[in-house]
Design a protein around this motif. Structure first.
Motif, mmCIF file in Angstrom:
data_model
loop_
_atom_site.group_PDB
_atom_site.id
_atom_site.type_symbol
_atom_site.label_atom_id
_atom_site.label_comp_id
_atom_site.label_asym_id
_atom_site.label_seq_id
_atom_site.Cartn_x
_atom_site.Cartn_y
_atom_site.Cartn_z
ATOM 1 N N ASN A 29 0.881 -1.188 0.031
ATOM 2 C CA ASN A 29 -0.051 -0.102 -0.310
ATOM 3 C C ASN A 29 0.793 1.274 -0.053
ATOM 4 O O ASN A 29 2.293 1.081 0.266
ATOM 5 N N GLU B 120 -10.224 5.667 0.989
ATOM 6 C CA GLU B 120 -9.119 4.680 0.872
ATOM 7 C C GLU B 120 -7.892 5.538 0.229
ATOM 8 O O GLU B 120 -8.075 6.388 -0.474
ATOM 9 N N VAL C 75 -5.170 5.290 -1.032
ATOM 10 C CA VAL C 75 -4.632 5.432 -2.626
ATOM 11 C C VAL C 75 -5.344 6.242 -3.325
ATOM 12 O O VAL C 75 -4.546 6.863 -4.428
ATOM 13 N N VAL D 39 -2.353 -5.206 -3.804
ATOM 14 C CA VAL D 39 -2.724 -3.718 -3.266
ATOM 15 C C VAL D 39 -3.833 -3.894 -2.280
ATOM 16 O O VAL D 39 -4.862 -4.249 -2.571
ATOM 17 N N PRO E 69 -5.512 -1.500 0.269
ATOM 18 C CA PRO E 69 -5.586 0.042 0.473
ATOM 19 C C PRO E 69 -6.079 0.109 1.840
ATOM 20 O O PRO E 69 -5.943 1.476 2.207
#
Length: 431
Positions: free
Chosen positions: A162, A220, A222, A249, A251
């Protein structure tokens, strides 16, 4: 008297697992250019409060802190990064061109509820890199971690990554997350209700089911990354994918310490229950500056050895080291010559045990059997007079007379050549 709860003895029957893990860690880390550093287990309390963050659970509830006789507050180290950074600053290691990559192996201390693979005195393999702000290094660190686990033969683990952004892009995310958590405050556990005010990102790390359910639809991080952080994270993923490293990934993955930013990662397993991380870390640019040192970027990780060894032990057997030779002595006269032979064999790198205090041949053979010795050398008064020893192969159940003067060469030829390595008491892993 008993050991303190959550602080465990590592007994001889288990310690060979630890030796194997430590040996493999040193081999891999030094292959990638890391150098070992050893720091004290006791530091000034201020070091951890400044580096970890005063609002973290570690500082608020879990540190072993105490005042010394002069009233100075000290703490048993709860993690290694702050100590390594402190040593780097104190000894001006920035001036050493080789001082960029470090590792340390040793005990850490946190006063939390003991559970499977998580104890109050626990052990970590810790790696740190200073002065390199490059997504290529982020990828290399994770690849090295995967390389280490692969060499151990570890199965059932996955790499989660992340980005935690930076001081430019994280404030907007924190504000939106606080607003989201405010709307769901009644669904949170007491710890998370407190965290949402002081350290809202830590809510993502909660293992309580109702908190996990309350986070459905949460913002999130990201999606809030600034252009620079987004480019950094994209390059990290591209480097990992380019070398065929599988990753997910995640998040919602955060780290428990305040100093992390940008790339963060964990190696997780589904075999240890809720506490599923066996190792993890990330980038922490700014930590060294905050501790009074030069403004150098950093990245690192820590591996929990207790959890790792629990995973390795599932479905596997690791044979404890056994001597190559057991020296059985019959009578008083051969003792000195047997002792000389034992020391000569050890000097040649051959592991030997012998019977102290004598005893019957039957009792000594039982002892050799319990030690799983590969060979037994029998030296009595009759053999001493002839200048020979009887060498018994315990696996093949065969024996032969060997001149005492040739014992070292005999075992070097038979044991070392058969194993193709320098012998010792080290373990040999097997399924």
């Amino acid at each position: 008297m008993q050991a303190i709860r959550g602080m465990n003895d590592i007994l001889p029957d288990a310690v060979h697992w630890w030796q194997m893990v430590e040996r493999t860690a040193r081999e891999v880390l030094e292959l990638y250019g890391y150098r070992e550093i050893r720091t004290p287990v006791v530091e000034k309390l201020e070091l951890f409060a400044r580096s970890i963050g005063e609002s973290t659970d570690i500082v608020e509830k879990e540190m072993y802190a105490f005042a010394d006789r002069k009233g100075q507050w000290l703490a048993l180290r709860p993690e290694a990064t702050a100590s390594v950074v402190r040593a780097f600053i104190e000894h001006n290691l920035q001036a050493d061109p080789l001082a960029r990559k470090f590792y340390t192996i040793g005990p850490m201390f946190r006063h939390e509820r003991p559970q499977k693979g998580r104890y109050r005195q626990f052990h970590q393999i810790d790696a740190e890199v200073f002065g390199i702000d490059d997504p290529l290094l982020d990828a290399e660190v994770m690849i090295m971690l995967c390389d280490f686990f692969q060499r151990l033969g570890l199965e059932g683990v996955g790499l989660h990554i992340n980005s935690l952004g930076c001081p430019k892009c994280r404030p907007l995310f924190r504000d939106d997350l606080k607003q989201f958590l405010h709307q769901r405050a009644s669904q949170l556990c007491p710890d998370c209700d407190r965290r949402r005010h002081v350290n809202p990102l830590r809510v993502f790390d909660c293992k309580v089911d109702r908190c996990r359910e309350a986070l459905a639809g949460a913002p999130e991080l990201v999606r809030y990354l600034c252009d620079e952080c987004a480019r950094h994270f994209e390059k990290v993923q591209a480097y990992l994918a380019g070398l065929g490293v599988a990753f997910t990934v995640d998040p919602r993955m955060v780290r428990g310490l305040d100093y992390y930013m940008r790339t963060t990662f964990e190696v997780v397993t589904d075999r240890l229950g809720a506490q599923n991380a066996v190792g993890g870390g990330g980038r922490y640019n700014g930590l060294m500056r905050d501790l009074g040192g030069p403004d150098l970027p950093g990245i690192g990780f820590a591996i929990g050895m207790e959890r790792l060894i629990l995973l390795l032990q599932q479905g596997h057997h690791l044979a404890a080291g056994s001597p190559h030779v057991f020296m059985a002595v019959l009578g008083e006269k051969p003792v000195l010559e047997a002792f000389r032979a034992v020391q000569a064999l050890r000097g040649a790198g051959i592991a030997v045990e012998m019977a102290y205090g004598g005893g019957s041949l039957k009792s000594q053979m039982r002892r050799a059997d319990k030690l799983a010795a590969a060979h037994v050398v029998i030296l009595g008064e009759e053999e001493l007079a002839k200048g020979v020893a009887v060498v018994r192969n315990m696996k093949e159940k065969s024996q032969a007379e060997v001149p005492l003067s040739d014992l070292v060469e005999f075992f070097k030829g038979h044991i070392l050549a058969a194993r193709g390595q320098t012998p010792g008491f080290g373990p040999t892993p097997s399924k």
